[in-house]
Write a protein that holds these residues in place. Sequence first.
Motif, PDB file in Angstrom:
ATOM      1  N   ARG A 133       4.870   8.605 -21.179  1.00  0.00           N
ATOM      2  CA  ARG A 133       5.987   8.194 -20.329  1.00  0.00           C
ATOM      3  C   ARG A 133       7.241   7.989 -21.179  1.00  0.00           C
ATOM      4  O   ARG A 133       7.157   7.758 -22.387  1.00  0.00           O
ATOM      5  CB  ARG A 133       5.649   6.896 -19.603  1.00  0.00           C
ATOM      6  N   SER A 134       8.397   8.031 -20.528  1.00  0.00           N
ATOM      7  CA  SER A 134       9.659   7.861 -21.259  1.00  0.00           C
ATOM      8  C   SER A 134      10.320   6.526 -20.979  1.00  0.00           C
ATOM      9  O   SER A 134      11.358   6.220 -21.564  1.00  0.00           O
ATOM     10  CB  SER A 134      10.626   8.995 -20.899  1.00  0.00           C
ATOM     11  N   SER A 135       9.751   5.703 -20.091  1.00  0.00           N
ATOM     12  CA  SER A 135      10.355   4.411 -19.791  1.00  0.00           C
ATOM     13  C   SER A 135       9.283   3.353 -19.606  1.00  0.00           C
ATOM     14  O   SER A 135       8.167   3.639 -19.160  1.00  0.00           O
ATOM     15  CB  SER A 135      11.214   4.489 -18.521  1.00  0.00           C
ATOM     16  N   VAL A 136       9.630   2.123 -19.934  1.00  0.00           N
ATOM     17  CA  VAL A 136       8.712   1.003 -19.769  1.00  0.00           C
ATOM     18  C   VAL A 136       8.384   0.807 -18.292  1.00  0.00           C
ATOM     19  O   VAL A 136       7.238   0.540 -17.920  1.00  0.00           O
ATOM     20  CB  VAL A 136       9.328  -0.287 -20.356  1.00  0.00           C
ATOM     21  N   GLN A 137       9.376   0.956 -17.441  1.00  0.00           N
ATOM     22  CA  GLN A 137       9.175   0.779 -16.003  1.00  0.00           C
ATOM     23  C   GLN A 137       8.123   1.749 -15.468  1.00  0.00           C
ATOM     24  O   GLN A 137       7.227   1.364 -14.712  1.00  0.00           O
ATOM     25  CB  GLN A 137      10.491   0.971 -15.254  1.00  0.00           C
ATOM     26  N   SER A 138       8.229   3.004 -15.880  1.00  0.00           N
ATOM     27  CA  SER A 138       7.277   4.018 -15.427  1.00  0.00           C
ATOM     28  C   SER A 138       5.877   3.752 -15.976  1.00  0.00           C
ATOM     29  O   SER A 138       4.883   3.843 -15.255  1.00  0.00           O
ATOM     30  CB  SER A 138       7.755   5.402 -15.864  1.00  0.00           C
ATOM     31  N   ALA A 139       5.793   3.403 -17.249  1.00  0.00           N
ATOM     32  CA  ALA A 139       4.492   3.122 -17.864  1.00  0.00           C
ATOM     33  C   ALA A 139       3.835   1.905 -17.219  1.00  0.00           C
ATOM     34  O   ALA A 139       2.615   1.879 -16.987  1.00  0.00           O
ATOM     35  CB  ALA A 139       4.663   2.903 -19.360  1.00  0.00           C
ATOM     36  N   ASN A 140       4.641   0.894 -16.907  1.00  0.00           N
ATOM     37  CA  ASN A 140       4.093  -0.316 -16.294  1.00  0.00           C
ATOM     38  C   ASN A 140       3.529  -0.067 -14.907  1.00  0.00           C
ATOM     39  O   ASN A 140       2.629  -0.785 -14.449  1.00  0.00           O
ATOM     40  CB  ASN A 140       5.162  -1.407 -16.234  1.00  0.00           C
ATOM     41  N   LYS A 141       4.031   0.941 -14.225  1.00  0.00           N
ATOM     42  CA  LYS A 141       3.483   1.291 -12.914  1.00  0.00           C
ATOM     43  C   LYS A 141       2.035   1.754 -13.050  1.00  0.00           C
ATOM     44  O   LYS A 141       1.165   1.390 -12.252  1.00  0.00           O
ATOM     45  CB  LYS A 141       4.334   2.386 -12.263  1.00  0.00           C
ATOM     46  N   VAL A 142       1.752   2.522 -14.103  1.00  0.00           N
ATOM     47  CA  VAL A 142       0.381   2.955 -14.369  1.00  0.00           C
ATOM     48  C   VAL A 142      -0.471   1.753 -14.776  1.00  0.00           C
ATOM     49  O   VAL A 142      -1.607   1.592 -14.307  1.00  0.00           O
ATOM     50  CB  VAL A 142       0.351   4.025 -15.484  1.00  0.00           C
ATOM     51  N   VAL A 143       0.090   0.917 -15.630  1.00  0.00           N
ATOM     52  CA  VAL A 143      -0.637  -0.272 -16.096  1.00  0.00           C
ATOM     53  C   VAL A 143      -1.012  -1.173 -14.916  1.00  0.00           C
ATOM     54  O   VAL A 143      -2.141  -1.684 -14.837  1.00  0.00           O
ATOM     55  CB  VAL A 143       0.212  -1.045 -17.122  1.00  0.00           C
ATOM     56  N   ARG A 144      -0.100  -1.381 -13.980  1.00  0.00           N
ATOM     57  CA  ARG A 144      -0.385  -2.233 -12.820  1.00  0.00           C
ATOM     58  C   ARG A 144      -1.496  -1.652 -11.962  1.00  0.00           C
ATOM     59  O   ARG A 144      -2.384  -2.379 -11.480  1.00  0.00           O
ATOM     60  CB  ARG A 144       0.885  -2.431 -11.982  1.00  0.00           C
ATOM     61  N   ALA A 145      -1.457  -0.329 -11.757  1.00  0.00           N
ATOM     62  CA  ALA A 145      -2.495   0.307 -10.938  1.00  0.00           C
ATOM     63  C   ALA A 145      -3.865   0.161 -11.592  1.00  0.00           C
ATOM     64  O   ALA A 145      -4.862  -0.123 -10.911  1.00  0.00           O
ATOM     65  CB  ALA A 145      -2.151   1.782 -10.724  1.00  0.00           C
ATOM     66  N   SER A 195      -2.049   7.424   3.071  1.00  0.00           N
ATOM     67  CA  SER A 195      -1.307   8.397   2.260  1.00  0.00           C
ATOM     68  C   SER A 195      -1.845   9.805   2.395  1.00  0.00           C
ATOM     69  O   SER A 195      -1.244  10.753   1.879  1.00  0.00           O
ATOM     70  CB  SER A 195      -1.348   7.981   0.780  1.00  0.00           C
ATOM     71  N   PHE A 196      -2.990   9.976   3.088  1.00  0.00           N
ATOM     72  CA  PHE A 196      -3.599  11.294   3.249  1.00  0.00           C
ATOM     73  C   PHE A 196      -3.503  11.804   4.689  1.00  0.00           C
ATOM     74  O   PHE A 196      -4.067  12.845   5.023  1.00  0.00           O
ATOM     75  CB  PHE A 196      -5.074  11.239   2.846  1.00  0.00           C
ATOM     76  N   SER A 197      -2.786  11.096   5.538  1.00  0.00           N
ATOM     77  CA  SER A 197      -2.777  11.441   6.966  1.00  0.00           C
ATOM     78  C   SER A 197      -1.888  12.645   7.251  1.00  0.00           C
ATOM     79  O   SER A 197      -0.879  12.873   6.577  1.00  0.00           O
ATOM     80  CB  SER A 197      -2.290  10.248   7.791  1.00  0.00           C
ATOM     81  N   ILE A 198      -2.259  13.407   8.270  1.00  0.00           N
ATOM     82  CA  ILE A 198      -1.420  14.514   8.720  1.00  0.00           C
ATOM     83  C   ILE A 198      -0.137  13.977   9.334  1.00  0.00           C
ATOM     84  O   ILE A 198       0.935  14.566   9.193  1.00  0.00           O
ATOM     85  CB  ILE A 198      -2.188  15.382   9.746  1.00  0.00           C
ATOM     86  N   GLY A 199      -0.232  12.829   9.999  1.00  0.00           N
ATOM     87  CA  GLY A 199       0.906  12.265  10.716  1.00  0.00           C
ATOM     88  C   GLY A 199       2.058  11.846   9.832  1.00  0.00           C
ATOM     89  O   GLY A 199       3.148  11.557  10.338  1.00  0.00           O
ATOM     90  N   ARG A 200       1.881  11.810   8.516  1.00  0.00           N
ATOM     91  CA  ARG A 200       2.988  11.414   7.639  1.00  0.00           C
ATOM     92  C   ARG A 200       4.051  12.499   7.534  1.00  0.00           C
ATOM     93  O   ARG A 200       5.157  12.243   7.045  1.00  0.00           O
ATOM     94  CB  ARG A 200       2.473  11.052   6.248  1.00  0.00           C
ATOM     95  N   PHE A 201       3.739  13.699   7.972  1.00  0.00           N
ATOM     96  CA  PHE A 201       4.708  14.777   7.948  1.00  0.00           C
ATOM     97  C   PHE A 201       5.444  14.858   9.285  1.00  0.00           C
ATOM     98  O   PHE A 201       4.933  14.444  10.320  1.00  0.00           O
ATOM     99  CB  PHE A 201       4.035  16.113   7.647  1.00  0.00           C
ATOM    100  N   ASP A 216      -0.501   6.282 -11.372  1.00  0.00           N
ATOM    101  CA  ASP A 216       0.483   5.274 -10.991  1.00  0.00           C
ATOM    102  C   ASP A 216       0.410   4.935  -9.509  1.00  0.00           C
ATOM    103  O   ASP A 216       1.251   4.210  -8.989  1.00  0.00           O
ATOM    104  CB  ASP A 216       1.905   5.698 -11.380  1.00  0.00           C
ATOM    105  N   PHE A 217      -0.611   5.439  -8.808  1.00  0.00           N
ATOM    106  CA  PHE A 217      -0.893   5.067  -7.429  1.00  0.00           C
ATOM    107  C   PHE A 217      -2.259   4.389  -7.387  1.00  0.00           C
ATOM    108  O   PHE A 217      -3.261   5.011  -7.744  1.00  0.00           O
ATOM    109  CB  PHE A 217      -0.888   6.283  -6.508  1.00  0.00           C
ATOM    110  N   ASP A 218      -2.309   3.140  -6.934  1.00  0.00           N
ATOM    111  CA  ASP A 218      -3.571   2.418  -7.009  1.00  0.00           C
ATOM    112  C   ASP A 218      -4.638   2.953  -6.066  1.00  0.00           C
ATOM    113  O   ASP A 218      -5.828   2.761  -6.297  1.00  0.00           O
ATOM    114  CB  ASP A 218      -3.363   0.910  -6.805  1.00  0.00           C
ATOM    115  N   PHE A 219      -4.240   3.691  -5.000  1.00  0.00           N
ATOM    116  CA  PHE A 219      -5.268   4.230  -4.103  1.00  0.00           C
ATOM    117  C   PHE A 219      -6.070   5.337  -4.778  1.00  0.00           C
ATOM    118  O   PHE A 219      -7.247   5.531  -4.462  1.00  0.00           O
ATOM    119  CB  PHE A 219      -4.681   4.694  -2.764  1.00  0.00           C
ATOM    120  N   TYR A 220      -5.466   6.053  -5.733  1.00  0.00           N
ATOM    121  CA  TYR A 220      -6.241   7.023  -6.511  1.00  0.00           C
ATOM    122  C   TYR A 220      -7.174   6.314  -7.493  1.00  0.00           C
ATOM    123  O   TYR A 220      -8.314   6.730  -7.690  1.00  0.00           O
ATOM    124  CB  TYR A 220      -5.315   7.964  -7.281  1.00  0.00           C
ATOM    125  N   VAL A 221      -6.677   5.248  -8.110  1.00  0.00           N
ATOM    126  CA  VAL A 221      -7.530   4.487  -9.022  1.00  0.00           C
ATOM    127  C   VAL A 221      -8.749   3.956  -8.271  1.00  0.00           C
ATOM    128  O   VAL A 221      -9.879   4.019  -8.774  1.00  0.00           O
ATOM    129  CB  VAL A 221      -6.749   3.322  -9.676  1.00  0.00           C
TER     130      VAL A 221
END
Length: 388
Positions: A90-102, A376-382, A54-59
Amino acid sequence: MASSKAVYDVIVIGAGIEGSSSAYNLVKDGKKFPLPHTRGSSHGQSRITRYAYDFDFYVRMMVDAFPMWATLAQEAGEDFFLNAGVLDIRSSVQSANKVVRALSTYDIPHELLTAKELRKRFPALTLQDTDLGVYDPSGGILMADRALAAFQKVFKQLGGTLHDNEAVISVKPGSPAKVVTSRAVYAASSVVIAAGAWAGRFASALGLRLPLQPLYWSVKPGQEADHHWSNFPCFIDSRGEEMGGFHCYGLPCLEYPGLFKIAQLVVASLRGQEVAVPTNPDHRDRLDEDDAWVEEQVLKLVKRTFLGVEPKPAIKELCMYTNTPDSHPIIDRHPQHRNIIIAAGFSGHGFKLAPAVGKLITEMVSGKPLSYNVKSFSIGRFDSPAKL
């Protein structure tokens, strides 16, 4: 303690899947280096690989990783992928659609299936009528031990040196940086720390060390075919996570005849208390807390999801899980020592992404343009900056 006079281009600390992939990609890029080794989290027979995220950067990374896995298999003369498919429940359309969009962003083939359609296609499943599944037909199973060995085999064929059973004591920043081991002191223009659960000894702000407990469940007599990898996909059960609970995944019958694997990541709160269990990576088989409740939670999942399965697990195994607070890995340069690259906190993502991670680390070491968005992988995000 001996001192190596050579100044290597790169030293990679850790010979798990990320370290081995990094070394493989770096030696292909013409770098020369030793590879001090430390035990990692890449043990075992199988891992799930998939586009479905559900994250397009992994896709995006998997778009590269799949053909890179195929190239490695050809180079090593080793077949380590089984195309079983992957189902994300998934248990919701909203959650499943996030994967579909990615997936749709990169034109990855997929299907969005209702519970009725899932039960018809995979008779081993029993789901709530409101459940949904995103089916990724390209996904499947990576034979982990064989894939790791393939990286190391080709790495050595290309002239790389693997230093096994050589404990890394410390990393000393500088130009060149130095890696102190139980046998020698090595110098290198760049150092990559890809030491899994041991990375915290060399760098801070790498997140929590968390246990993951896979449970192997027996299939009832006569039900084996429905749970075999040729008829049943790998699965990601995101329903609990959607409700602030547990994230589970599983693989069909493969490693042990008549047994399929379900693993539960212990990262949520139970009865209002944090349940993440810090684990010493040198003593991975020791748990400091009673883990019976983990089995109880997985049993509930099994009862509500699968048909034809015995009510108790047949085999228990403990795996080392190394994660960050936001569950995304760190792939970044040290904020003060730019020739030290940290690659850690991959658990749950790392194995399937390994070829793309190795490519990214090679680009960082070589100063080339980066192929991926690494925000999303940066050290500075913490909140707290990492320090050696």
